[in-house]
Enzyme design. Structure first.
Site, PDB file in Angstrom:
ATOM      1  N   GLU A 288       0.789  -1.176  -0.103  1.00  0.00           N
ATOM      2  CA  GLU A 288      -0.087  -0.064   0.045  1.00  0.00           C
ATOM      3  C   GLU A 288       0.906   1.381   0.043  1.00  0.00           C
ATOM      4  OE1 GLU A 288      -2.718  -0.501   3.213  1.00  0.00           O
ATOM      5  OE2 GLU A 288      -4.099  -1.780   2.125  1.00  0.00           O
TER       6      GLU A 288
ATOM      7  N   GLU B  70       7.215 -21.311   8.969  1.00  0.00           N
ATOM      8  CA  GLU B  70       7.692 -20.153  10.041  1.00  0.00           C
ATOM      9  C   GLU B  70       8.816 -20.872  11.019  1.00  0.00           C
ATOM     10  OE1 GLU B  70       5.478 -20.332  14.148  1.00  0.00           O
ATOM     11  OE2 GLU B  70       4.298 -19.412  12.535  1.00  0.00           O
TER      12      GLU B  70
END
Length: 302
Positions: A91, A121
Site C-alpha cells: 500500500e 515459520e
C-alpha cells in the site's frame, strides 16, 4: 532438555497463548455480547501501542535516514504478521509512490499470503534465503514481525540482517520477547490474551498493523511525501484516484477544479509540481526545479 521441548515450554508461558478470563464462555455468549467484549478488549491495544511510541519514533528516524541514503524498509514475518508486512509494503506504493522503498517477505513466499503455510515459520534458513533474494544490504532497515516474539523465521531474518549490517528492529506482542535480543531496537506491545485463545490475528494483529501504519506513514512524511496532511505523491492509477488528485490540489491551494486540472495536465499528473505552480505562481519547469533542490518537500518550495 531438548530444544523442541524448551520451545514448547516457552510457548505455553507466553501471554498471547494464555486463556482470557473474560471469555471462558465465549461459545455461550450472544453475538452482541461477544462483539462488545471483543470491542472492549481492542480498546487496550491502543494503550499498549502508545507505551511503545518512544521506540517506534526511534525506528522512524532510522528509516528516514535509510531512505535518504538509498536504503529500504524491509518487513519479514510469518502468518498474520508476514501478511501485515506485505500489505503495508504494497500500500505504500500507490499512497506515496514509494517504488521499492518498502518491501515485505514472509515465510512460505508469496503463495503463503493467501494459503496458510504454518510450518514455514520454523526455518531460520528460509528467512536468510528470502532476504538474499531481495538483496538486503547495510543500507536497509529490517523489521521482523512476530506476535509470539520467538518465531524462528523472524529470528533468522534478524540474524542475517545483522550479518550484512542492516539496522535490526523486532516487533512482538509479548514482553520480554526472545526476538528483542536480536534487535537494535525492540518494539514490544503487550496485548495480553486473545478472546479466542492463541488467535493472534486478533489483538496482536491489530497492534502490529498500528505499529506498521506509524512507521511507514511517519517515515514517508519525513522524506517529503506529504504536504500538510495531504498525500501529494499519490499514484493516480484509476478514475477514483485521478479525481482524488484533483481534489488534493484544490485542498492544498484553494484553487478551482478547473485550475487544478490545468496545472496537473501541465505537470504530467504530478501533484507536487501542480501545487507549487499554483501557490508560488511559477511555471512547471520552475516548480520541478524547486522540488529537485528541496528534495521533494513542497513546503520548502514556497
Amino acid at each position: 532438555m531438548a530444544l523442541q521441548e524448551m520451545d514448547r515450554k516457552l510457548l505455553s508461558g507466553l501471554m498471547t497463548e494464555r486463556r482470557n478470563p473474560r471469555t471462558q464462555d465465549l461459545d455461550l455468549m450472544s453475538a452482541e455480547e461477544l462483539l462488545r467484549v471483543m470491542n472492549e478488549e481492542d480498546h487496550g491495544v491502543v494503550d499498549a501501542v502508545r507505551q511503545a511510541i518512544p521506540q517506534i519514533a526511534k525506528v522512524v528516524k532510522v528509516v528516514i535516514r535509510a531512505f535518504e541514503s538509498g536504503g529500504r524498509l524491509v518487513y519479514a514475518g510469518a502468518g498474520t504478521s508476514g501478511r501485515l508486512g506485505i500489505l503495508d509494503a504494497a500500500e505504500c506504493m500507490p499512497t506515496f509512490s514509494a517504488g521499492d522503498k518498502v518491501v515485505g517477505v514472509m515465510a512460505g513466499g508469496e503463495q503463503a499470503f493467501v494459503v496458510a503455510k504454518e510450518g514455514a515459520e520454523d526455518s531460520r534458513e528460509a528467512a536468510r534465503e528470502d532476504l538474499q533474494k531481495i538483496g538486503l544490504t547495510n543500507q536497509d532497515v529490517l523489521v521482523a514481525l512476530t506476535a509470539s516474539g520467538r518465531t524462528p523465521y523472524c529470528i533468522g531474518a534478524l540474524e542475517y540482517a545483522r550479518e550484512v549490517g542492516a539496522y535490526c528492529v523486532g516487533v512482538s506482542c509479548n514482553c520480554p520477547a526472545v526476538l528483542s535480543g536480536y534487535a537494535d531496537t525492540a518494539i514490544e506491545v503487550e496485548t495480553g490474551p486473545e478472546i479466542l485463545t492463541g488467535s493472534t490475528r486478533l489483538k496482536a494483529g491489530t497492534a502490529q498493523k498500528m505499529v506498521l501504519n506509524m512507521i511507514s506513514t511517519a517515515s514517508m512524511v519525513g522524506i517529503g511525501k506529504v504536504y500538510k496532511n495531504l498525500m501529494v505523491d499519490m499514484k493516480a492509477t484509476n478514475l477514483k484516484l485521478e479525481d482524488r488528485a484533483v481534489r488534493i490540489v484544490c485542498m492544498a491551494t484553494d484553487c478551482s477544479e478547473e485550475e487544478a486540472r490545468y496545472a496537473l495536465a501541465q505537470a504530467g499528473g504530478q501533484m507536487k509540481a501542480a501545487i507549487v505552480m499554483i501557490l508560488a505562481g511559477v511555471s512547471c519547469q520552475e516548480a520541478q526545479s524547486r522540488l529537485g533542490k528541496q528534495n521533494g518537500f513542497v513546503r520548502r518550495c514556497l
